[in-house]
Design a protein around this motif. Structure first.
Motif, mmCIF file in Angstrom:
data_model
loop_
_atom_site.group_PDB
_atom_site.id
_atom_site.type_symbol
_atom_site.label_atom_id
_atom_site.label_comp_id
_atom_site.label_asym_id
_atom_site.label_seq_id
_atom_site.Cartn_x
_atom_site.Cartn_y
_atom_site.Cartn_z
ATOM 1 N N ALA A 52 7.880 -5.244 -3.142
ATOM 2 C CA ALA A 52 7.872 -5.536 -4.573
ATOM 3 C C ALA A 52 8.377 -4.359 -5.406
ATOM 4 C CB ALA A 52 6.454 -5.908 -5.014
ATOM 5 N N ARG A 53 8.220 -3.141 -4.886
ATOM 6 C CA ARG A 53 8.651 -1.938 -5.616
ATOM 7 C C ARG A 53 9.531 -1.078 -4.712
ATOM 8 N NH1 ARG A 53 5.468 0.390 -9.453
ATOM 9 N NH2 ARG A 53 7.186 1.888 -9.511
ATOM 10 N N PRO A 54 10.724 -1.519 -4.397
ATOM 11 C CA PRO A 54 11.581 -0.699 -3.526
ATOM 12 C C PRO A 54 11.934 0.646 -4.139
ATOM 13 C CG PRO A 54 12.809 -2.546 -4.465
ATOM 14 C CD PRO A 54 11.367 -2.780 -4.772
ATOM 15 N N ASP A 55 11.805 0.766 -5.477
ATOM 16 C CA ASP A 55 12.090 2.047 -6.111
ATOM 17 C C ASP A 55 11.148 3.142 -5.633
ATOM 18 O OD1 ASP A 55 10.277 0.249 -7.762
ATOM 19 O OD2 ASP A 55 9.870 2.197 -8.712
ATOM 20 N N LEU A 56 9.948 2.758 -5.176
ATOM 21 C CA LEU A 56 9.006 3.769 -4.678
ATOM 22 C C LEU A 56 9.516 4.452 -3.421
ATOM 23 C CD1 LEU A 56 5.578 1.914 -5.150
ATOM 24 C CD2 LEU A 56 6.615 3.676 -6.609
ATOM 25 N N LEU A 57 10.447 3.817 -2.727
ATOM 26 C CA LEU A 57 10.977 4.405 -1.500
ATOM 27 C C LEU A 57 12.065 5.431 -1.782
ATOM 28 C CD1 LEU A 57 11.173 1.205 0.741
ATOM 29 C CD2 LEU A 57 9.370 2.946 0.639
ATOM 30 N N ALA A 58 12.450 5.584 -3.057
ATOM 31 C CA ALA A 58 13.492 6.545 -3.412
ATOM 32 C C ALA A 58 12.928 7.890 -3.839
ATOM 33 C CB ALA A 58 14.368 5.976 -4.533
ATOM 34 N N THR A 59 11.613 8.013 -3.840
ATOM 35 C CA THR A 59 10.988 9.265 -4.270
ATOM 36 C C THR A 59 10.930 10.267 -3.118
ATOM 37 O OG1 THR A 59 8.813 8.377 -3.745
ATOM 38 C CG2 THR A 59 9.614 8.073 -6.001
ATOM 39 N N PRO A 60 10.806 11.573 -3.411
ATOM 40 C CA PRO A 60 10.735 12.579 -2.340
ATOM 41 C C PRO A 60 9.558 12.316 -1.390
ATOM 42 C CG PRO A 60 11.147 13.632 -4.459
ATOM 43 C CD PRO A 60 10.856 12.190 -4.750
ATOM 44 N N GLY A 61 9.819 12.410 -0.106
ATOM 45 C CA GLY A 61 8.781 12.211 0.906
ATOM 46 C C GLY A 61 8.441 10.767 1.184
ATOM 47 N N ALA A 62 9.143 9.824 0.513
ATOM 48 C CA ALA A 62 8.785 8.416 0.669
ATOM 49 C C ALA A 62 9.104 7.893 2.067
ATOM 50 C CB ALA A 62 9.498 7.574 -0.385
ATOM 51 N N ALA A 63 10.157 8.409 2.690
ATOM 52 C CA ALA A 63 10.541 7.900 4.006
ATOM 53 C C ALA A 63 9.436 8.150 5.025
ATOM 54 C CB ALA A 63 11.848 8.543 4.461
ATOM 55 N N GLU A 64 8.880 9.354 5.014
ATOM 56 C CA GLU A 64 7.797 9.676 5.943
ATOM 57 C C GLU A 64 6.543 8.866 5.623
ATOM 58 O OE1 GLU A 64 9.516 11.818 4.172
ATOM 59 O OE2 GLU A 64 10.713 12.892 5.691
ATOM 60 N N ARG A 65 6.262 8.699 4.341
ATOM 61 C CA ARG A 65 5.092 7.931 3.936
ATOM 62 C C ARG A 65 5.242 6.459 4.337
ATOM 63 N NH1 ARG A 65 2.638 8.168 -2.250
ATOM 64 N NH2 ARG A 65 0.423 8.036 -1.650
ATOM 65 N N TRP A 66 6.431 5.924 4.131
ATOM 66 C CA TRP A 66 6.749 4.541 4.505
ATOM 67 C C TRP A 66 6.523 4.325 5.994
ATOM 68 C CZ3 TRP A 66 8.078 -0.383 3.519
ATOM 69 C CH2 TRP A 66 9.020 -1.047 4.302
ATOM 70 N N ALA A 67 7.037 5.250 6.804
ATOM 71 C CA ALA A 67 6.878 5.113 8.256
ATOM 72 C C ALA A 67 5.405 5.206 8.650
ATOM 73 C CB ALA A 67 7.696 6.181 8.971
ATOM 74 N N ARG A 68 4.656 6.112 8.010
ATOM 75 C CA ARG A 68 3.238 6.280 8.338
ATOM 76 C C ARG A 68 2.432 5.043 7.966
ATOM 77 N NH1 ARG A 68 2.463 10.486 5.457
ATOM 78 N NH2 ARG A 68 1.445 9.550 3.645
ATOM 79 N N VAL A 69 2.666 4.524 6.772
ATOM 80 C CA VAL A 69 1.922 3.350 6.307
ATOM 81 C C VAL A 69 2.226 2.139 7.170
ATOM 82 C CG1 VAL A 69 1.840 1.672 4.412
ATOM 83 C CG2 VAL A 69 1.585 4.115 3.930
ATOM 84 N N ARG A 70 3.499 1.901 7.442
ATOM 85 C CA ARG A 70 3.856 0.746 8.273
ATOM 86 C C ARG A 70 3.258 0.862 9.668
ATOM 87 N NH1 ARG A 70 9.758 -0.117 8.972
ATOM 88 N NH2 ARG A 70 9.369 -2.352 9.235
ATOM 89 N N GLY A 71 3.319 2.047 10.235
ATOM 90 C CA GLY A 71 2.778 2.229 11.578
ATOM 91 C C GLY A 71 1.282 1.979 11.631
ATOM 92 N N THR A 72 0.557 2.486 10.620
ATOM 93 C CA THR A 72 -0.891 2.306 10.591
ATOM 94 C C THR A 72 -1.258 0.835 10.399
ATOM 95 O OG1 THR A 72 -1.189 4.522 9.678
ATOM 96 C CG2 THR A 72 -3.018 2.975 9.420
ATOM 97 N N LEU A 73 -0.599 0.168 9.458
ATOM 98 C CA LEU A 73 -0.905 -1.240 9.214
ATOM 99 C C LEU A 73 -0.544 -2.106 10.425
ATOM 100 C CD1 LEU A 73 0.276 -1.682 5.503
ATOM 101 C CD2 LEU A 73 -2.066 -1.445 6.356
ATOM 102 N N ALA A 74 0.579 -1.805 11.066
ATOM 103 C CA ALA A 74 0.969 -2.583 12.243
ATOM 104 C C ALA A 74 -0.047 -2.426 13.365
ATOM 105 C CB ALA A 74 2.355 -2.162 12.712
ATOM 106 N N ALA A 75 -0.571 -1.202 13.530
ATOM 107 C CA ALA A 75 -1.562 -0.976 14.587
ATOM 108 C C ALA A 75 -2.847 -1.748 14.310
ATOM 109 C CB ALA A 75 -1.843 0.521 14.711
ATOM 110 N N VAL A 76 -3.277 -1.777 13.053
ATOM 111 C CA VAL A 76 -4.491 -2.526 12.707
ATOM 112 C C VAL A 76 -4.239 -4.026 12.848
ATOM 113 C CG1 VAL A 76 -6.072 -3.084 10.825
ATOM 114 C CG2 VAL A 76 -5.384 -0.705 11.215
ATOM 115 N N ARG A 77 -3.075 -4.481 12.404
ATOM 116 C CA ARG A 77 -2.766 -5.906 12.512
ATOM 117 C C ARG A 77 -2.736 -6.364 13.965
ATOM 118 N NH1 ARG A 77 2.803 -8.533 10.211
ATOM 119 N NH2 ARG A 77 3.572 -7.846 12.243
ATOM 120 N N ALA A 78 -2.345 -5.488 14.859
ATOM 121 C CA ALA A 78 -2.262 -5.849 16.277
ATOM 122 C C ALA A 78 -3.624 -6.179 16.877
ATOM 123 C CB ALA A 78 -1.602 -4.718 17.065
#
Length: 739
Positions: A389-415
């Motif tokens: 919903a807010r792809p602009d948040l991925l353009a901020t400094p450090g967002a790439a690492e945060r994006w990868a961390r959040v997705r990885g954590t949520l995917a592990a819990v969803r599993a």
């Protein structure tokens, strides 16, 4: 007695414990209806269908309702994915009677199979203007008892109307012209939802074939509007809830116009096609970003950003296919279910509280903002489907690492949640789609593991489903005459009295009785031809040739100056099983040309025949491809959304298609091998629509490579085997393909 316990179809097995006296579609069911002089209740659905599950729980598990069914009807259950021919015939009847269709499909038939009343989902009590299913059962039983003559007259009239449709398909003799294709692209641009992407309003299905059509149209003409429509739709889908933001892969459709809330089932045919679409979008936008392609008006504002998104989505979709849908045998399963624990979508949705608990006070609110997870929710019970919903948040400094961390954590819990069920049946045609896209995307992105996965799937499907043999690796094709080879019988079975045969479905290696449809023969042949181009293994070319010989021999019939293409073969299947389980003839021989969620048999045949003709020089196959395309000018002008694959094939036809022969000298050294690799990469990354590729030495025996000398790695770009000046430099090949 319920007879579904021994069925091969996982969908039929889901109904094996219903207190319904279910039959499979077989002669015994029709004989019982005749002997008992009662109508047939035909119920059609598929394993991943949410509303099929709902009607099963509400009606097919209810003792009072099933007592009505058993007392007054012979009940037949059909898996539409196993028997698309049955589904096609009776879906046409449903649409003719009601104006719309869908699944579950509920059709009432005379004992000889003629439909006289139909609908889709019926609720257990009257609701939303629909009668209850018990009311329908009572009313039909009463009408059959008291007004039977009227029902039979109605059924006969409908059958006569349905039989007129295939005859009407053989009246045109000209494939779409460049003007037809321009008109179709313009009509699609007018139907484009400029806010949300896609075409029309809710519900919205991934328009995979139209996207490919538009990308090919841009590749041929430079039409920037076509590219913008395709790119906008691809971006909107990839950022919506229809795309799994954690695990990759697309759901079957969105219930809203904004792509937010999907019906959560994930189908092989959608994801196989969309992998190819996003790979080709990456190829096109990368060329734009490099300044190597032109357009008639300004290109995309930021082609590099679109290319990055396309690369990510293509990679994640391929990973989804390989991790979630690949079977133990290396082929690909049909679908993942929409439901878990008896509820739709619970595996996928989140609340703000869940995100806070899992991610903590810093990442939790950020993820909720990014993914559009709100207190009100976008789905049931205050839960939300994840979307960007807010792809602009991925353009901020450090967002790439945060994006990868959040997705990885949520995917592990969803599993740790209950996973959706999987329909493990292997469908030959849909595996052909996966083979083609994995092989092509593997070459575009330099992912040999994807090409290897495509080859493993091909090994299984050909060995198990095809009785005509797998060919001998390294043997040359029969040549441009288009005559069939003489392959040895494969482990899948011996050649029948009617010739080699393809079976549509297997499960755990066990073959269904269902014979292959035109879709299966054509899509598998097309996938094998792409695999041949990717690997150089001529056995895939040979099997594709043999499959297309069956297409021309058993699925086509002359009709005046035209050719009629049918979805079912003219010869009876040799694999129908014991007499008690033979398949009764359909009331109509289906011949639906319209592309829907996957290519129609006719348009798939056009694509495979044209690809084979371009690789082999066969005039017979090219003429057949043009004949297959002859019904589509009308759809191009009136309803291009239902002819996407056919019009994509037509784009290749009017472009040539381009034939790329990359000829290698014998005993190439490291320098020559590097030059050859550069030429191969340039060929696969070219945007000429529907281009075909053959790689090998001049003496390899393949028609496209014959009589083309190559003292160094050399590329020839041809149309109809008439070639431009050969080139030895990858950049020169790129320029030639853009001409």
């Amino acid at each position: 007695m319920n007879r579904l316990g021994s069925a091969l179809s996982p969908y039929l097995r889901q109904h094996a414990t219903n207190p319904v006296d279910w039959h499979e579609w077989d002669t015994a069911a029709f004989e019982e209806a005749t002997a008992r002089d009662m109508p047939i209740l035909l119920s059609i659905g598929y394993a991943a269908c949410h509303w099929c599950h709902v009607m099963a729980h509400e009606s097919f598990e209810d003792p009072a309702t099933t007592a009505l069914m058993n007392a007054s009807y012979v009940c037949i259950k059909v898996d539409r994915e196993e028997r698309p021919d049955i589904d096609s015939v009776y879906m046409a009847a449903v649409v003719a009677m009601t104006g719309q269709g869908g699944w579950p499909m509920t059709v009432f038939l005379t004992p000889d199979g003629a439909p006289f009343y139909a609908g889709t989902y019926f609720p257990p009590i009257p609701a939303h203007g629909l009668p209850s299913f018990p009311q329908v059962l009572d009313a039909i039983a009463e009408a059959w008892r008291d007004r039977r003559d009227g029902l039979e007259e109605q059924a006969a009239a409908l059958v006569a109307r349905l039989r007129e449709q295939p005859d009407a398909l053989a009246t045109l003799t000209t494939a779409p012209t460049t003007q037809d294709l321009a008109d179709a692209a313009q009509l699609l641009s007018r139907q484009h939802d400029r806010v949300n992407g896609g075409f029309g309003t809710a519900p919205k299905f991934p328009p995979s074939m139209n996207l490919d059509q538009l990308l090919r149209h841009h590749g041929r003409t430079g039409d920037a509007v076509a590219l913008r429509v395709a790119a906008h739709t691809c971006e909107a889908m990839a950022r919506g809830g229809i795309y799994d933001q954690l695990g990759g892969g697309f759901a079957r459709y969105s219930v809203d116009a904004e792509w937010v809330v999907p019906h959560f089932e994930k189908m092989l045919y959608d994801n196989a096609q969309l992998l190819g679409v996003y790979a080709r979008l990456w190829r096109t936008t990368t060329a734009l970003a490099d300044g190597g392609a032109s357009a008639t008006d300004p290109p995309l504002a930021d082609p590099s950003a679109v290319a990055d998104l396309a690369h990510r989505v293509a990679t994640e979709t391929a990973d989804f296919l390989l991790t979630e849908l690949r079977t133990a045998e290396g082929a690909f399963a049909s679908s993942l279910d929409a439901d878990t624990d008896g509820h739709e979508g619970t595996f996928y949705v989140w609340t703000p509280e869940q995100l806070l608990t899992v991610l903590g006070p810093d990442d939790g609110p950020w993820a909720a903002d990014l993914f559009g997870v709100t207190a009100n929710g976008t789905f049931d019970d205050g839960a939300s489907v994840l979307q960007l919903a807010r792809p602009d948040l991925l353009a901020t400094p450090g967002a790439a690492e945060r994006w990868a961390r959040v997705r990885g954590t949520l995917a592990a819990v969803r599993a740790t949640r209950t996973r959706p069920g999987r329909d493990d049946k292997v469908v030959a045609g849909w595996n052909g789609l996966a083979i083609a896209s994995l092989a092509e995307a593997g070459m575009i992105f330099d992912r040999p593991d994807w090409v290897a996965a495509a080859e493993r799937a091909a090994e299984h499907v050909v060995a198990r489903h095809w009785s005509g043999g797998a060919g001998e690796s390294g043997a040359g094709p029969s040549g441009p005459s288009g005559q069939p080879g003489q392959p040895e019988p494969a482990p899948g079975g011996s050649t029948s009295d009617t010739g080699p045969e393809l079976r549509r479905v297997s499960l755990g290696g066990e073959l269904s009785r269902a014979a292959g449809t035109l879709e299966d023969y054509a899509l598998l042949a097309d996938g094998l031809l792409v695999l041949f181009s990717a690997t150089g293994a001529t056995r895939w070319f040979e099997v594709a040739e043999a499959l297309l010989d069956v297409v021309l021999d058993r699925f086509t019939e002359p009709s005046g100056d035209a050719v009629a293409f049918f979805d079912t073969p003219s010869a009876p299947s040799a694999a129908t099983g014991s007499p008690a389980h033979t398949s009764p003839a359909l009331i109509v021989r289906p011949a639906d040309p319209g592309d829907n969620a996957s290519p129609s048999g006719r348009s798939a045949a056009a694509g495979a025949l044209l690809r084979y003709a371009a690789l082999s020089g066969s005039h017979r196959h090219r003429a057949a491809a043009e004949a297959a395309l002859s019904v589509y000018p009308v759809l191009a002008a009136q309803a291009p959304r239902f002819a996407g694959h056919a019009l994509a094939v037509a784009e290749a036809l009017v472009d040539g298609p381009r034939e790329i022969a990359i000829v290698l000298p014998p005993g190439a050294d490291a320098v020559a091998q590097e030059a050859a690799s550069a030429l191969i990469s340039a060929a696969w990354r070219g945007t000429a629509p529907g281009a075909v590729i053959a790689v090998g030495q001049e003496g390899d025996g393949h028609p496209l490579l014959a009589r083309r000398p190559a003292p160094v790695p050399t590329a020839y770009v041809c149309r109809g085997f008439v070639c431009d000046r050969p080139v030895t430099d990858a950049s020169a090949l790129t320029r030639l393909l853009q001409a």
